[in-house]
Scaffold this active site. Sequence first.
Site: not given
Length: 558
Positions: A73, A75, A96, A107, A275, A303, A384, A412
């Site tokens: 998210k 990225t 954030r 994480k 979150a 999240f 991906f 990415w």
Amino acid sequence: MGFKSDIEIAQEATPLHIRDVAAKLGLTEDDIEYYGKYKAKIDYNLMKRERPGHKAKLILVTAINPTPAGEGKTTTTIGVGDALSKLGKNCVIALREPSLGPVFGIKGGAAGGGYSQVIPMEDINLHFTGDFHAIGAANNLLAAMVDNHIYQGNELDIDTRRVVWRRCVDMNDRQLRGIVDGMGGKVQGVPREDGFDITVASEVMADFCLAEDIDDIKERFARSIVAYNRKGEPVTAGQLNAQGAMTALLKDALKPNLVQTLEGTPAFVHGGPFANIAHGCNSVIATRMAMYFGDYVVTEAGFGGDLGAEKFLNIKCRLANLHPDAVIVVATIKALKYNGGVPKEEVGKENLAALEKGLPNLLKHVENITQVYGLPAVVAINRFTADTQAEIDLVTKKCRELGVAVKVADVWAQGGAGGIELAEEVIRLCDAPNNFRFAYESDLPIKEKLHAVATKIYGADGVNYVGKAEKEIEELEAMGFGNLPVCIAKTQYSLSDDPTLLGRPTGFNITIRSVSVSSGAGFVIAMTGDIVKMPGLPKVPAAESINVDSTGRISGLF
């Protein structure tokens, strides 16, 4: 060319001097406070300069429920910001700050990945400009003042069994969840049960991220409830005269941090509540500053859409009078197959049946955005290499049935160039019809607001209350807190409060075990499941892989 880690990509970049990033916003060196060559703080009072007719477009990035397969998210947020810049738009990103707990835990950080990162990523993921340390100090100053008041005679008659202001530290440390302090004799304090929350779950963090300015945060601190007296009446930080000193500790932290993406797009990174146990958004001040200087602002909420986006829309937008123009819902083919029952080790293989089984999770989040909140949305597939065209076509077909476009984002690997089609759709959506509304109205009773989120957003049949939850709701409403928005703390892994229920579960109720108020921030907190406000480290924490050499170069940080 071999695989490069995120930190290797970031360290190979040649960033602009932060004064040149600031210049893109029309700022001079007199307007910025340097934290080295690549970081700066910007005084929010600069927003008092008039900009007649200026109105920025606000784009929210959210996602499906997170899985071990990853969603990307942050990225995607950074990538679409860079793509908007490539298209000639004056774009600013608002994110954030990462918490040290996840950085050293499991994480990871919150600076994006691959060629879609904000930099300097090592600084951002570690101490940055010291904001979190200041927030922790303000929180713990108040905790010390509470216990000192009790020790010095307890004029306010605080019930030591009902001190609700906990200490905090920005680290995953389960050992501190529940402690007994004040031990060792009379001069060491008054013995009582106590505990620590992680800094990002503290009320000070919530106050910090929802405050308008220094006067507002001081007022929020003053009304924060720290304990209850023996009559059951709330005791506030204002009664302890703590708000002035707490605010003094945050005087500089309250100024948003300016950094840049790998492609030089300006980004404000400021504040960082989780979150799943808090409201999950960067500071209101940073969002407003991004909207003041930019024409397009891309921000994210933590999240999935059931947590971060729900709280962004029902809490942050309501309290700060913000109106989003478009929403991006991020998903990966791998994560959708995981939601369809495929083990993590096999999500790289084409499996249309499992994908179709997992797709309802994405579709529910899309429905929430478009039908509950009335906002235009686009689905971004974070690509991906193992994704097949047949899988992408299936997702596209199902989303088209809801009237929502799907765009593949390869940010990415390609940075902004991989998000051009997504950015073009976002531009189109920002001019589309927008009927933004909340999932509930503030004047409803607390139970009805909780029921609205559970049924409309999670898809639950209803809400169960256990323990003292119903009594706590009655007490909060009697104290005048019934008109506040609700912040539900629950697992991020499921639309339900059971982390094992993947996809789009049905036939379940949400169980609420305790209800309290964050009176400074201005919302009611409802705890579900086994959620705790102090995470623990995993069996093999990420900290074991992080190192620094004799030159100060950090390795192993993602």
